[in-house]
Design an enzyme around this catalytic site. Sequence first.
Site, mmCIF file in Angstrom:
data_model
loop_
_atom_site.group_PDB
_atom_site.id
_atom_site.type_symbol
_atom_site.label_atom_id
_atom_site.label_comp_id
_atom_site.label_asym_id
_atom_site.label_seq_id
_atom_site.Cartn_x
_atom_site.Cartn_y
_atom_site.Cartn_z
ATOM 1 N N PRO A 126 0.569 -1.348 0.894
ATOM 2 C CA PRO A 126 -0.003 -0.212 -0.330
ATOM 3 C C PRO A 126 0.718 0.917 0.455
ATOM 4 O O PRO A 126 0.658 1.914 -0.860
ATOM 5 C CB PRO A 126 -0.947 -0.008 1.618
ATOM 6 C CG PRO A 126 -0.692 -1.445 1.410
ATOM 7 C CD PRO A 126 0.058 -2.181 1.163
ATOM 8 N N TYR A 127 2.139 0.876 0.180
ATOM 9 C CA TYR A 127 3.234 2.061 0.868
ATOM 10 C C TYR A 127 3.501 2.509 -0.655
ATOM 11 O O TYR A 127 3.752 3.622 -1.117
ATOM 12 C CB TYR A 127 4.244 2.526 1.879
ATOM 13 C CG TYR A 127 5.068 2.921 1.309
ATOM 14 C CD1 TYR A 127 5.113 4.637 2.129
ATOM 15 C CD2 TYR A 127 6.642 2.976 0.960
ATOM 16 C CE1 TYR A 127 5.388 5.778 2.326
ATOM 17 C CE2 TYR A 127 6.774 4.010 1.074
ATOM 18 C CZ TYR A 127 7.372 4.818 2.029
ATOM 19 O OH TYR A 127 8.018 6.193 1.481
ATOM 20 N N TYR A 128 3.709 1.224 -1.736
ATOM 21 C CA TYR A 128 4.036 1.879 -2.328
ATOM 22 C C TYR A 128 3.436 2.054 -3.435
ATOM 23 O O TYR A 128 3.617 3.249 -4.419
ATOM 24 C CB TYR A 128 5.085 0.596 -3.082
ATOM 25 C CG TYR A 128 6.050 0.419 -3.029
ATOM 26 C CD1 TYR A 128 7.021 0.960 -4.328
ATOM 27 C CD2 TYR A 128 6.456 -0.147 -2.395
ATOM 28 C CE1 TYR A 128 8.633 0.930 -3.870
ATOM 29 C CE2 TYR A 128 8.392 -0.359 -2.016
ATOM 30 C CZ TYR A 128 9.102 0.063 -2.532
ATOM 31 O OH TYR A 128 10.532 0.094 -2.283
#
Length: 214
Positions: free
Chosen positions: A128-130
Amino acid sequence: MKVLVVGANGQIGQKLTEMLNTHEEHTVLAMIRNQNQKEVFANKGIETVIADLEGSVTELQQAIKGCDAIVFTAGSGGSTGADKTLLIDLDGAVKTMEAAELAGVDRFIMVSALQANNRENWNEAIKPYYVAKHYADRVLMQSNLTYTIIRPGGLLNEQGTGKISVGEKLERGFIPREDVAKTIGESLTNEHTKNRSFDLVAGKDPITEALNNL
């Protein structure tokens, strides 16, 4: 150049604000979320402005007003869920870009993540961060802002060496946060970094030389 550091209370943000505060050519404005963080910066002689990335674009525009450049080094942190990642790392970043354009601030430096531009190379453990970084970076590239997107590898707290490696598709590697901050500082006025994006890890080239060869 007056530089607003978004995420000034983070580990890279703190190093960057301290560095810019003693720079001959720059002044710094640290954007913080709450009053409790103000004293730490005041004790170092660093000016602060309070604004929330989950607030309105208008609030961010007021915080940005009068600055010449913005560095976005904020993050939701590893202990939060995907919802905060979406609200801070993606929407917060995009709102800051919108606010910059409204405030007439052209220079924008984004601290992203190694290979955020290549889906096949994303770290599945923090996907999700990427995703957030990938799309925030794309919005920045499609904006009218003069951007630099810096995609550092794994972050270390050890002392910087002042030597880096930059490129479009680097192997996974690490870099001291101090060297990330120094690379940001150099990128502010280095013509070779304007409207460019690149991976960043520890290397053998002095920072200025590496950026000049982009």
